[in-house]
Design an enzyme around this catalytic site. Structure first.
Site, PDB file in Angstrom:
ATOM      1  N   ARG A 105     -25.255   0.361  24.277  1.00 39.09           N
ATOM      2  CA  ARG A 105     -26.056   1.190  23.384  1.00 39.09           C
ATOM      3  C   ARG A 105     -25.253   2.214  22.602  1.00 39.09           C
ATOM      4  NH1 ARG A 105     -28.977  -0.592  26.844  1.00 39.09           N
ATOM      5  NH2 ARG A 105     -27.239  -0.055  28.164  1.00 39.09           N
ATOM      6  N   THR A 106     -24.477   3.004  23.342  1.00 39.18           N
ATOM      7  CA  THR A 106     -23.892   4.151  22.673  1.00 39.18           C
ATOM      8  C   THR A 106     -22.938   3.700  21.573  1.00 39.18           C
ATOM      9  OG1 THR A 106     -24.137   5.366  24.715  1.00 39.18           O
ATOM     10  CG2 THR A 106     -22.740   6.359  23.057  1.00 39.18           C
TER      11      THR A 106
ATOM     12  N   LYS B 149      -0.512   1.273  27.242  1.00 37.90           N
ATOM     13  CA  LYS B 149       0.947   1.431  27.202  1.00 37.90           C
ATOM     14  C   LYS B 149       1.347   2.838  27.633  1.00 37.90           C
ATOM     15  CE  LYS B 149       1.458  -1.475  23.070  1.00 37.90           C
ATOM     16  NZ  LYS B 149       1.866  -1.391  21.650  1.00 37.90           N
TER      17      LYS B 149
ATOM     18  N   ARG C 165     -15.660   7.651  24.155  1.00 37.34           N
ATOM     19  CA  ARG C 165     -16.122   7.619  25.554  1.00 37.34           C
ATOM     20  C   ARG C 165     -14.907   7.431  26.442  1.00 37.34           C
ATOM     21  NH1 ARG C 165     -21.092   4.249  27.936  1.00 37.34           N
ATOM     22  NH2 ARG C 165     -22.114   6.033  26.974  1.00 37.34           N
TER      23      ARG C 165
ATOM     24  N   HIS D   9     -22.963  13.958  28.263  1.00 41.43           N
ATOM     25  CA  HIS D   9     -23.278  12.870  27.317  1.00 41.43           C
ATOM     26  C   HIS D   9     -24.218  13.449  26.253  1.00 41.43           C
ATOM     27  CE1 HIS D   9     -23.980   9.057  25.610  1.00 41.43           C
ATOM     28  NE2 HIS D   9     -24.267   8.346  26.676  1.00 41.43           N
TER      29      HIS D   9
HETATM   30  C1  NCD Z   1     -25.764   6.226  30.211  1.00 41.32           C
HETATM   31  C2  NCD Z   1     -24.311   6.627  30.351  1.00 41.32           C
HETATM   32  O1  NCD Z   1     -23.431   5.926  29.855  1.00 41.32           O
HETATM   33  O2  NCD Z   1     -24.089   7.669  30.943  1.00 41.32           O
HETATM   34  N1  NCD Z   1     -25.923   5.139  29.335  1.00 41.32           N
HETATM   35  C3  NCD Z   1     -26.084   5.420  28.013  1.00 41.32           C
HETATM   36  O3  NCD Z   1     -25.182   5.849  27.334  1.00 41.32           O
HETATM   37  N2  NCD Z   1     -27.294   5.261  27.507  1.00 41.32           N
HETATM   38  C4  NCD Z   1     -26.467   6.024  31.499  1.00 41.32           C
HETATM   39  C5  NCD Z   1     -25.885   5.053  32.492  1.00 41.32           C
HETATM   40  O4  NCD Z   1     -24.861   4.432  32.257  1.00 41.32           O
HETATM   41  O5  NCD Z   1     -26.516   4.918  33.546  1.00 41.32           O
END
Ligand code: NCD
Length: 307
Positions: free
Chosen positions: A51-52, A80, A101, A129
């Site tokens: 999703r993200t 590396k 991320r 997040h």
């Molecule tokens: C969440 C995350 O990555 O923290 N997912 C997301 O980005 N929607 C929740 C999860 O991974 O459980």
């Protein structure tokens, strides 16, 4: 350079403005289709995501911009031994904005300090997040018509669930929010969040292990996945993973206008039978996430003077 690392980097007014802008983007997507023409987002994902990452990419494409990036640390120079700072400096030569991320808490902040373009934290370890929080706030405000005077239950892995940490921080600035923390004791919310965020801001909260007992009180129920990747041993994960499974039976005494949320991915926490219930909001959350990320990209690129 303005970045978004922690949700509290933005004032409550700025967040309200992002929500208004996202609502306008939902109503009139065509008005924004060229706002980021010629601009690039780099999605640097050192940890898995569906999703993200794709919502940032879809957001930029819908704004008329384009996308570069990687989705596995193994395919980048991190394998590396390149530092996060060097990667951020390099990407600043190629793109106009970064969404990152990383499994390590604080890595996006390190990137933001080194980059000459805005950096968005797309999840750092078990820490924060903030863009999921923007999606969550937009969803609550669209579903409930307000961000104040709500009883919100957080259920599941409150220890490692970074979406919970960021959303609680954001909610600490709205009035009349009552939080109910529902988790096994081993997965309770970290005490630094209780102390530094909730108690410091006079936020009212209670803790329980019993979801059904508190169900009738809830306006919003925020379910979460037990964060397998953050456990030190598999045995503990297996013991705790199915602590809470939301079924129609458990919703028996819930309010008729309850808003059921989940940041996804779902493993077992919500029975698929609930997907048909009008109170299920988790797929709306996904769509809202794309729109609010559009609003965020536009805000940061405007502040950087890029658009
Ligand atoms: C969440 C995350 O990555 O923290 N997912 C997301 O980005 N929607 C929740 C999860 O991974 O459980």
């Amino acid at each position: 350079m303005r970045s978004l690392i922690d949700i509290l980097d933005f004032s409550a007014e700025e967040i309200n403005e992002l929500i208004d802008n996202a609502n306008d983007m939902i109503a009139h997507p065509e008005r924004y289709s060229e706002v980021c023409k010629g601009k690039k987002i780099a999605t640097l994902f050192f940890e898995p995501s569906t999703r993200t990452r794709l919502s940032f990419e879809a957001a930029m494409l819908e704004l008329g911009g384009s996308v570069i990036g990687f989705s596995e640390a193994q395919s980048s120079s991190a394998s590396k031994g390149e530092s996060v700072s060097d990667t951020a400096k390099v990407i600043s030569c190629y793109a106009d904005i970064i969404a990152m991320r990383h499994p390590r808490e604080g890595a996006p902040l390190v990137a933001a300090n080194a980059a000459s373009i805005p950096v968005i934290n797309a999840g750092d370890g078990g820490h924060n997040h903030p863009t999921q929080t923007l999606a969550d706030l937009l969803t609550i405000s669209r579903e409930k018509g307000r961000l104040t005077d709500l009883t919100i239950g957080f259920c599941g892995d409150l220890k490692f669930g970074r979406t919970v940490h960021s959303l609680i921080s954001a909610l600490s600035r709205y009035t009349g929010i009552r939080v109910i923390l529902i988790s096994p004791e081993e997965l309770a919310l970290p005490s630094y969040i209780k102390r530094d965020v909730m108690e410091k801001n006079g936020m009212s909260y209670t803790q329980t292990t019993d979801l059904e007992a508190v169900m009738p009180e809830l306006d919003v129920l925020y379910m979460t996945r037990v964060q397998k990747e953050r456990f030190f041993n598999e045995e503990d994960y297996l013991r705790l993973k199915d602590s809470y499974i939301l079924t129609n039976q458990k919703l028996k005494n819930a309010k008729s206008d309850l808003c059921i949320m989940h940041p996804l991915p779902r493993v077992n926490e919500i029975s698929v039978a609930i997907d048909e219930d009008p109170r299920a909001c988790y797929f709306k959350q996904v769509l809202n996430g794309k729109h609010v990320r559009k609003a965020l990209i536009v805000k940061l690129l405007k502040e950087a003077g890029t658009i």
